[in-house]
Design a protein around this motif. Sequence first.
Motif, PDB file in Angstrom:
ATOM      1  N   TYR A  88      34.868  23.816  39.364  1.00 48.42           N
ATOM      2  CA  TYR A  88      36.062  23.555  38.569  1.00 48.42           C
ATOM      3  C   TYR A  88      36.797  22.366  39.172  1.00 48.42           C
ATOM      4  O   TYR A  88      36.867  22.209  40.394  1.00 48.42           O
ATOM      5  CB  TYR A  88      36.988  24.772  38.548  1.00 48.42           C
ATOM      6  CG  TYR A  88      36.434  25.954  37.779  1.00 48.42           C
ATOM      7  CD1 TYR A  88      36.236  25.891  36.395  1.00 48.42           C
ATOM      8  CD2 TYR A  88      36.119  27.133  38.436  1.00 48.42           C
ATOM      9  CE1 TYR A  88      35.736  26.978  35.695  1.00 48.42           C
ATOM     10  CE2 TYR A  88      35.619  28.235  37.734  1.00 48.42           C
ATOM     11  CZ  TYR A  88      35.436  28.140  36.365  1.00 48.42           C
ATOM     12  OH  TYR A  88      34.941  29.217  35.674  1.00 48.42           O
ATOM     13  N   THR A  89      37.360  21.530  38.323  1.00 48.71           N
ATOM     14  CA  THR A  89      38.036  20.319  38.778  1.00 48.71           C
ATOM     15  C   THR A  89      39.535  20.510  38.956  1.00 48.71           C
ATOM     16  O   THR A  89      40.240  19.570  39.309  1.00 48.71           O
ATOM     17  CB  THR A  89      37.786  19.170  37.785  1.00 48.71           C
ATOM     18  OG1 THR A  89      38.253  19.559  36.495  1.00 48.71           O
ATOM     19  CG2 THR A  89      36.298  18.825  37.717  1.00 48.71           C
ATOM     20  N   SER A  90      40.027  21.719  38.703  1.00 49.77           N
ATOM     21  CA  SER A  90      41.450  22.006  38.841  1.00 49.77           C
ATOM     22  C   SER A  90      41.636  23.494  39.111  1.00 49.77           C
ATOM     23  O   SER A  90      40.686  24.263  39.070  1.00 49.77           O
ATOM     24  CB  SER A  90      42.197  21.588  37.571  1.00 49.77           C
ATOM     25  OG  SER A  90      41.645  22.244  36.450  1.00 49.77           O
ATOM     26  N   ASP A  91      42.878  23.869  39.387  1.00 50.48           N
ATOM     27  CA  ASP A  91      43.251  25.270  39.553  1.00 50.48           C
ATOM     28  C   ASP A  91      43.717  25.812  38.209  1.00 50.48           C
ATOM     29  O   ASP A  91      44.296  25.077  37.410  1.00 50.48           O
ATOM     30  CB  ASP A  91      44.432  25.429  40.518  1.00 50.48           C
ATOM     31  CG  ASP A  91      44.160  24.968  41.937  1.00 50.48           C
ATOM     32  OD1 ASP A  91      42.983  24.788  42.303  1.00 50.48           O
ATOM     33  OD2 ASP A  91      45.146  24.789  42.671  1.00 50.48           O
ATOM     34  N   ALA A  92      43.513  27.094  37.979  1.00 52.26           N
ATOM     35  CA  ALA A  92      44.068  27.797  36.818  1.00 52.26           C
ATOM     36  C   ALA A  92      44.846  28.995  37.344  1.00 52.26           C
ATOM     37  O   ALA A  92      44.278  29.835  38.058  1.00 52.26           O
ATOM     38  CB  ALA A  92      42.966  28.241  35.863  1.00 52.26           C
ATOM     39  N   ILE A  93      46.134  29.050  37.000  1.00 50.96           N
ATOM     40  CA  ILE A  93      47.014  30.100  37.498  1.00 50.96           C
ATOM     41  C   ILE A  93      47.764  30.710  36.322  1.00 50.96           C
ATOM     42  O   ILE A  93      48.374  29.986  35.523  1.00 50.96           O
ATOM     43  CB  ILE A  93      48.021  29.521  38.517  1.00 50.96           C
ATOM     44  CG1 ILE A  93      47.256  28.866  39.670  1.00 50.96           C
ATOM     45  CG2 ILE A  93      48.980  30.601  39.029  1.00 50.96           C
ATOM     46  CD1 ILE A  93      48.038  27.863  40.448  1.00 50.96           C
ATOM     47  N   SER A  94      47.726  32.031  36.196  1.00 44.77           N
ATOM     48  CA  SER A  94      48.468  32.675  35.115  1.00 44.77           C
ATOM     49  C   SER A  94      49.961  32.562  35.409  1.00 44.77           C
ATOM     50  O   SER A  94      50.400  32.831  36.521  1.00 44.77           O
ATOM     51  CB  SER A  94      48.045  34.142  34.950  1.00 44.77           C
ATOM     52  OG  SER A  94      48.295  34.857  36.140  1.00 44.77           O
ATOM     53  N   THR A  95      50.724  32.130  34.411  1.00 42.44           N
ATOM     54  CA  THR A  95      52.171  31.988  34.577  1.00 42.44           C
ATOM     55  C   THR A  95      52.916  33.091  33.846  1.00 42.44           C
ATOM     56  O   THR A  95      54.132  33.192  33.947  1.00 42.44           O
ATOM     57  CB  THR A  95      52.639  30.605  34.105  1.00 42.44           C
ATOM     58  OG1 THR A  95      52.180  30.384  32.773  1.00 42.44           O
ATOM     59  CG2 THR A  95      52.093  29.516  35.017  1.00 42.44           C
ATOM     60  N   ALA A  96      52.199  33.898  33.114  1.00 45.03           N
ATOM     61  CA  ALA A  96      52.692  35.122  32.480  1.00 45.03           C
ATOM     62  C   ALA A  96      51.501  36.063  32.423  1.00 45.03           C
ATOM     63  O   ALA A  96      50.351  35.619  32.566  1.00 45.03           O
ATOM     64  CB  ALA A  96      53.226  34.832  31.075  1.00 45.03           C
ATOM     65  N   ASP A  97      51.751  37.347  32.240  1.00 46.82           N
ATOM     66  CA  ASP A  97      50.635  38.291  32.135  1.00 46.82           C
ATOM     67  C   ASP A  97      49.621  37.744  31.139  1.00 46.82           C
ATOM     68  O   ASP A  97      49.980  37.381  30.017  1.00 46.82           O
ATOM     69  CB  ASP A  97      51.126  39.664  31.704  1.00 46.82           C
ATOM     70  CG  ASP A  97      51.940  40.352  32.792  1.00 46.82           C
ATOM     71  OD1 ASP A  97      51.945  39.865  33.941  1.00 46.82           O
ATOM     72  OD2 ASP A  97      52.560  41.381  32.482  1.00 46.82           O
ATOM     73  N   LEU A  98      48.375  37.677  31.557  1.00 40.40           N
ATOM     74  CA  LEU A  98      47.328  37.021  30.773  1.00 40.40           C
ATOM     75  C   LEU A  98      46.365  38.028  30.173  1.00 40.40           C
ATOM     76  O   LEU A  98      45.900  38.938  30.846  1.00 40.40           O
ATOM     77  CB  LEU A  98      46.551  36.055  31.677  1.00 40.40           C
ATOM     78  CG  LEU A  98      45.380  35.311  31.040  1.00 40.40           C
ATOM     79  CD1 LEU A  98      45.878  34.349  29.964  1.00 40.40           C
ATOM     80  CD2 LEU A  98      44.596  34.555  32.097  1.00 40.40           C
ATOM     81  N   ASP A  99      46.079  37.837  28.899  1.00 39.80           N
ATOM     82  CA  ASP A  99      45.009  38.540  28.207  1.00 39.80           C
ATOM     83  C   ASP A  99      44.117  37.443  27.642  1.00 39.80           C
ATOM     84  O   ASP A  99      44.588  36.586  26.882  1.00 39.80           O
ATOM     85  CB  ASP A  99      45.559  39.424  27.089  1.00 39.80           C
ATOM     86  CG  ASP A  99      44.470  40.187  26.351  1.00 39.80           C
ATOM     87  OD1 ASP A  99      43.393  40.406  26.926  1.00 39.80           O
ATOM     88  OD2 ASP A  99      44.706  40.554  25.183  1.00 39.80           O
ATOM     89  N   ALA A 100      42.870  37.426  28.052  1.00 39.22           N
ATOM     90  CA  ALA A 100      41.949  36.369  27.648  1.00 39.22           C
ATOM     91  C   ALA A 100      40.583  36.959  27.329  1.00 39.22           C
ATOM     92  O   ALA A 100      40.293  38.108  27.645  1.00 39.22           O
ATOM     93  CB  ALA A 100      41.823  35.330  28.759  1.00 39.22           C
ATOM     94  N   LEU A 101      39.778  36.128  26.713  1.00 43.31           N
ATOM     95  CA  LEU A 101      38.359  36.410  26.551  1.00 43.31           C
ATOM     96  C   LEU A 101      37.641  35.393  27.419  1.00 43.31           C
ATOM     97  O   LEU A 101      38.094  34.252  27.551  1.00 43.31           O
ATOM     98  CB  LEU A 101      37.929  36.238  25.092  1.00 43.31           C
ATOM     99  CG  LEU A 101      38.596  37.129  24.069  1.00 43.31           C
ATOM    100  CD1 LEU A 101      38.139  36.745  22.663  1.00 43.31           C
ATOM    101  CD2 LEU A 101      38.275  38.586  24.349  1.00 43.31           C
ATOM    102  N   ARG A 102      36.542  35.795  28.021  1.00 45.55           N
ATOM    103  CA  ARG A 102      35.784  34.832  28.803  1.00 45.55           C
ATOM    104  C   ARG A 102      34.299  35.094  28.629  1.00 45.55           C
ATOM    105  O   ARG A 102      33.871  36.205  28.305  1.00 45.55           O
ATOM    106  CB  ARG A 102      36.169  34.860  30.268  1.00 45.55           C
ATOM    107  CG  ARG A 102      35.674  36.041  31.052  1.00 45.55           C
ATOM    108  CD  ARG A 102      36.060  35.916  32.503  1.00 45.55           C
ATOM    109  NE  ARG A 102      35.461  36.979  33.297  1.00 45.55           N
ATOM    110  CZ  ARG A 102      35.549  37.071  34.604  1.00 45.55           C
ATOM    111  NH1 ARG A 102      36.232  36.176  35.280  1.00 45.55           N
ATOM    112  NH2 ARG A 102      34.976  38.071  35.242  1.00 45.55           N
ATOM    113  N   LEU A 103      33.531  34.040  28.830  1.00 50.95           N
ATOM    114  CA  LEU A 103      32.083  34.164  28.814  1.00 50.95           C
ATOM    115  C   LEU A 103      31.511  33.237  29.861  1.00 50.95           C
ATOM    116  O   LEU A 103      32.166  32.279  30.282  1.00 50.95           O
ATOM    117  CB  LEU A 103      31.497  33.867  27.440  1.00 50.95           C
ATOM    118  CG  LEU A 103      31.284  32.415  27.015  1.00 50.95           C
ATOM    119  CD1 LEU A 103      30.274  32.362  25.894  1.00 50.95           C
ATOM    120  CD2 LEU A 103      32.558  31.759  26.592  1.00 50.95           C
TER     121      LEU A 103
END
Length: 120
Positions: A88-103
Amino acid sequence: MQAAAGNSFFNGLSQDQLELILPLFARYSAPAGTVIFKQGDEATHLYLVQAGSVAIQYKPYDGPIITLSHLQPGDIFGWSSVVGGETYTSDAISTADLDALRLLGSDLVKLCRDHPDTGS
């Protein structure tokens, strides 16, 4: 997968195409303040924000951390996992409670290769 309804990522896909792609996704949840991945981590997953928000941050070698974007529902992050990046070329940080889909990015790449109409 009910959570996929309304996400623009799936717009224009037929029922047959949805049946190919939806099983590849899993739900991902994280409380606010969670580091989802860090710059330099192995790039494995692509994420679709369903609810909550995520900050994408980049740390240049010669300067302070820069916030590149604030992602909201409907946004996608983790593109390094599908565009050939090993990390990954950057950081990803949740800034609120996160609901996501991922694959797994490799699963999406394989789907695109095996089913180019769905991949496009």
